[in-house]
Scaffold this active site. Sequence first.
Site: not given
Length: 380
Positions: A169, A357
């Site tokens: 990320e 998640w």
Amino acid sequence: MEIYIVEPNDTVDTIASKQGVPVDTIIFNNQLEYPYALAVGQALLLSKGESPQIKMAVESGGYAYPYIREDTLSQTLPYLSKLNVFSYGFTTEGDLIPPNTDDTFMIELAIANQTAPILTVTPFGPDGNFNNYLISQLVNNMEAQANLIEQLTAMVLQKGFRGVDIDFEYILANDREAFAQFVSNVRTAINAIGYPVSVALAPKTSDNQRGTLYEGKDYRLLGEAADSVLLMTYEWGYTYGPPMAVAPIENVRKVVEYAITRIPHEKISLGIPNYGYDWTLPFKQGESRARSIGNVQAVQIAVENDAEIQFDEIAQSPFFHYQKDGKEHEVWFEDVRSMQAKFDLVKEYDLRGMGYWQIMRLFRANWLLLADQFWIQHHF
């Protein structure tokens, strides 16, 4: 499976009698705690016999840290195609760094349940955060990259992983092509030993979306580079932001609609949050910090504080307010209604499946609903 919304004066006994469902089943499905108090507006999952619908086959995945409770993992694995072990890091020279906690039991338990254990690799710096300098050093240094790929391949074979997931990320915009090439290079090596490679994608809605979370992720290039992708369609409501749904369905839909124009639908899995947030009001930008909570925990908070759970029809997400210690709180979380909305999106766009998640907290009603709607594709 049917979803029942708790009304004033409802009890588990009266619902069981009215709906023709055993009391024990209601308690088990919804993880109710003695003395089984309910919140008005709470969504309960009721088991009412065999589902007549035609199921769709999907791939389901979930991320977990090696310190997950073994009983939580054991109860969740039957509903997963793959278990993403979070996570392996690396140095600027491309040396692989295993998790601090031994993950062997996760791998063995996954394989015993015919769930594919996946090595997840992340670019965490010394501070424990995503580090785009580390990413840049890797993707632009072929020697370091070759070293990491060699060590990844060896680790997969040594520990019995069944694939690799790349979760990078905050990639620099200048590294977008180099990153996609890195993913392709990993795929070539891991495919050669018989396993797939996936990549996690920030939730974009256009090619040129601004922001450090988005600019380094090229959907078309990464869709070509990997065997599959996960859309990280969550965190609109987040720790440092104002109170709102974690994954409002209208925002999630926009990401999916963009993604399918750049990546084949059969490569795309929908990211699903398995958590909520509790904000203390008033919210102050730069000062407020929401507390992460589990979905079952959120309902317990509502029960303990005699709060009525409401449902935002646009976001397709439950929320409520409560008072404690003289302060007002706002809570947004997930329930079987919000999960149903996400499952419907998977069906509507014929996606590969979904990825959670994360699975550190057991949310049994979600898994039962998932199994009621889909066939889980195992890769053994």
